[in-house]
Scaffold this motif. Sequence first.
Motif, mmCIF file in Angstrom:
data_model
loop_
_atom_site.group_PDB
_atom_site.id
_atom_site.type_symbol
_atom_site.label_atom_id
_atom_site.label_comp_id
_atom_site.label_asym_id
_atom_site.label_seq_id
_atom_site.Cartn_x
_atom_site.Cartn_y
_atom_site.Cartn_z
ATOM 1 N N THR A 36 80.526 23.159 39.863
ATOM 2 C CA THR A 36 79.296 23.701 39.442
ATOM 3 C C THR A 36 79.448 25.424 39.720
ATOM 4 O O THR A 36 78.306 26.448 38.977
ATOM 5 N N ASN A 37 80.351 25.918 40.105
ATOM 6 C CA ASN A 37 80.824 26.909 41.011
ATOM 7 C C ASN A 37 79.049 27.366 41.753
ATOM 8 O O ASN A 37 79.087 28.474 42.034
ATOM 9 N N VAL A 38 78.474 26.217 42.410
ATOM 10 C CA VAL A 38 77.170 26.682 43.371
ATOM 11 C C VAL A 38 77.620 26.350 44.816
ATOM 12 O O VAL A 38 78.367 25.135 45.007
ATOM 13 N N PRO A 39 77.658 27.264 45.877
ATOM 14 C CA PRO A 39 77.098 26.991 47.061
ATOM 15 C C PRO A 39 77.231 25.772 47.154
ATOM 16 O O PRO A 39 75.750 25.722 47.340
ATOM 17 N N PRO A 40 77.747 24.832 47.873
ATOM 18 C CA PRO A 40 76.510 23.587 48.010
ATOM 19 C C PRO A 40 76.182 23.891 49.617
ATOM 20 O O PRO A 40 76.453 24.176 50.585
ATOM 21 N N VAL A 41 75.014 22.924 49.489
ATOM 22 C CA VAL A 41 74.238 22.374 50.946
ATOM 23 C C VAL A 41 75.171 21.808 51.639
ATOM 24 O O VAL A 41 76.168 20.987 50.984
ATOM 25 N N ARG A 42 75.181 21.667 53.048
ATOM 26 C CA ARG A 42 75.395 21.052 54.120
ATOM 27 C C ARG A 42 74.989 19.489 53.300
ATOM 28 O O ARG A 42 75.617 18.749 55.016
ATOM 29 N N ARG A 43 73.764 19.348 53.752
ATOM 30 C CA ARG A 43 73.598 18.053 53.911
ATOM 31 C C ARG A 43 71.807 18.192 53.844
ATOM 32 O O ARG A 43 71.147 19.036 53.328
ATOM 33 N N ALA A 44 71.262 17.497 53.301
ATOM 34 C CA ALA A 44 70.218 17.188 52.963
ATOM 35 C C ALA A 44 69.286 16.101 53.850
ATOM 36 O O ALA A 44 69.235 15.404 53.623
ATOM 37 N N ASP A 45 67.781 16.406 53.139
ATOM 38 C CA ASP A 45 66.730 15.470 54.062
ATOM 39 C C ASP A 45 67.064 13.836 53.460
ATOM 40 O O ASP A 45 66.505 13.058 54.165
ATOM 41 N N TRP A 46 66.901 13.757 52.187
ATOM 42 C CA TRP A 46 67.682 12.841 51.908
ATOM 43 C C TRP A 46 68.600 11.629 51.497
ATOM 44 O O TRP A 46 69.063 10.728 51.337
ATOM 45 N N LEU A 47 69.865 12.517 52.371
ATOM 46 C CA LEU A 47 71.083 11.644 52.670
ATOM 47 C C LEU A 47 70.998 11.178 54.149
ATOM 48 O O LEU A 47 70.918 11.990 55.412
ATOM 49 N N THR A 48 70.734 9.538 54.266
ATOM 50 C CA THR A 48 70.504 9.071 55.213
ATOM 51 C C THR A 48 72.072 8.225 56.358
ATOM 52 O O THR A 48 71.715 8.409 57.257
ATOM 53 N N GLN A 49 72.642 8.039 55.515
ATOM 54 C CA GLN A 49 74.115 7.780 55.801
ATOM 55 C C GLN A 49 75.499 9.079 55.548
ATOM 56 O O GLN A 49 75.520 8.693 54.198
ATOM 57 N N LYS A 50 75.974 9.280 56.756
ATOM 58 C CA LYS A 50 77.222 9.047 56.236
ATOM 59 C C LYS A 50 78.880 8.617 57.375
ATOM 60 O O LYS A 50 78.494 8.556 57.972
ATOM 61 N N HIS A 51 79.489 8.233 56.150
ATOM 62 C CA HIS A 51 80.511 7.292 56.520
ATOM 63 C C HIS A 51 82.241 7.841 56.181
ATOM 64 O O HIS A 51 81.760 8.383 54.855
ATOM 65 N N PRO A 52 83.878 7.471 56.503
ATOM 66 C CA PRO A 52 83.976 7.702 55.744
ATOM 67 C C PRO A 52 84.164 7.865 54.288
ATOM 68 O O PRO A 52 85.249 8.046 53.533
ATOM 69 N N HIS A 53 84.081 6.482 54.185
ATOM 70 C CA HIS A 53 84.456 5.836 52.711
ATOM 71 C C HIS A 53 82.737 6.162 51.717
ATOM 72 O O HIS A 53 83.009 5.894 50.874
ATOM 73 N N TYR A 54 81.773 6.015 52.046
ATOM 74 C CA TYR A 54 80.624 6.285 51.375
ATOM 75 C C TYR A 54 79.892 6.663 52.235
ATOM 76 O O TYR A 54 80.114 7.128 53.103
ATOM 77 N N ILE A 55 78.257 7.192 51.437
ATOM 78 C CA ILE A 55 77.385 8.281 51.606
ATOM 79 C C ILE A 55 75.780 7.451 51.004
ATOM 80 O O ILE A 55 76.177 6.673 50.141
ATOM 81 N N GLU A 56 74.949 7.303 51.702
ATOM 82 C CA GLU A 56 73.756 6.668 51.230
ATOM 83 C C GLU A 56 72.882 7.634 50.945
ATOM 84 O O GLU A 56 72.552 8.269 52.148
ATOM 85 N N GLY B 256 68.238 8.118 49.820
ATOM 86 C CA GLY B 256 67.289 7.661 49.849
ATOM 87 C C GLY B 256 66.647 6.835 50.979
ATOM 88 O O GLY B 256 67.191 7.397 51.734
ATOM 89 N N GLY B 257 66.091 5.964 50.153
ATOM 90 C CA GLY B 257 65.756 4.948 51.819
ATOM 91 C C GLY B 257 64.651 6.203 52.307
ATOM 92 O O GLY B 257 63.721 6.644 52.154
ATOM 93 N N ALA B 258 65.379 5.838 54.230
ATOM 94 C CA ALA B 258 63.926 6.653 54.733
ATOM 95 C C ALA B 258 64.113 8.584 55.112
ATOM 96 O O ALA B 258 63.492 8.810 56.127
ATOM 97 N N GLY B 259 64.851 8.088 54.074
ATOM 98 C CA GLY B 259 65.640 10.157 53.724
ATOM 99 C C GLY B 259 63.787 10.275 53.536
ATOM 100 O O GLY B 259 63.570 10.290 52.649
ATOM 101 N N GLY B 260 64.114 11.495 54.545
ATOM 102 C CA GLY B 260 62.098 12.378 53.670
ATOM 103 C C GLY B 260 61.194 12.347 54.515
ATOM 104 O O GLY B 260 60.482 12.874 53.931
ATOM 105 N N SER B 261 61.234 10.267 54.822
ATOM 106 C CA SER B 261 59.743 9.982 55.411
ATOM 107 C C SER B 261 59.510 11.285 56.983
ATOM 108 O O SER B 261 58.105 10.829 57.481
ATOM 109 N N LEU B 262 60.316 11.862 57.768
ATOM 110 C CA LEU B 262 59.743 12.567 58.981
ATOM 111 C C LEU B 262 58.948 13.524 57.740
ATOM 112 O O LEU B 262 58.028 14.427 58.887
#
Length: 280
Positions: free
Chosen positions: A31-51, A53-59
């Motif tokens: 997109t040529n748009v600077p990416p954000v480094r993280r978001a409230d709805w990013l709940t899990q980060k692993h070498p092979h997958y990210i999750e 939604g879920g509880a993301g943003g609940s706080l």
Amino acid sequence: MKHSPLPFFAGQHRQERLGARTVFSPLPVMTNVPPVRRADWLTQKHPHYIELGGAGGSLFQTQILYSVWVLGLLIFAGMFWGPPGNGMSNGQGWAGVWTGLYEEVWIGANQWAMEFSWENLLGTILLLGTMPGLALFLTVKILREHQQQLRRVLPFRFHRQRREVMLSRWDKRTKRTEVRIFPWEEMCAMVGEGSAVSVSGVMTMASLFFGINSDERPGQFWSGMNVGTLSKEVGAGEWEMIRRYMEEGPEAIDEPAPVTFDGMIEEFCREQKIPRSAFS
């Protein structure tokens, strides 16, 4: 029979009178748009997958509910106390409410007596119980629906090694959670922005949506996620975060934001390089 895909393609842009929509995927492109480094709805980060939604943003949602509750309590307290000669308690608190349950009754020539009034008691219960009761009902209802949604729908999983996306949805007919896996290239993503015009000004709202086309109902989404953003640029940056992870790896994004208050404290202590015991 092979169903036709959704009428969207990467790079498509639609401008309307009070809104606009830009499509980033299927076939995700840069997109040529600077990416954000993280978001409230990013709940899990692993070498092979990210999750996502879920509880993301609940706080944040809990903070909103807490703020609304406190604001409502302050407004109710102001109406309840009130200055002398005004308010439900005539400025005397519970003592004023109790005094208001009695009324003067004429019992003879120039003779008056204070008698307890059941009508005043009923009116006081309605006045003091309706608004707090309604606020409590709405708060509990929102929290209950949010908890039900968390149990019914799993977080969306983006697996970069397999280049697949796992989505889920709640089937009202069978009362079960359906889970399916789709190719990453078929994920549809778009950001939209709309404006509302009134005599007092203009209010602009934006959101990021990503989902998968339905094979059973062509032209509609099988499942998707819609998250509010500050602007189209912020939404594009959040999508670019997902795309960078899928194309470049876990080093392209930061760790997920904490979803609990204890997590926020631990993150603060880690950034300030102080022990947990030093936090008040």
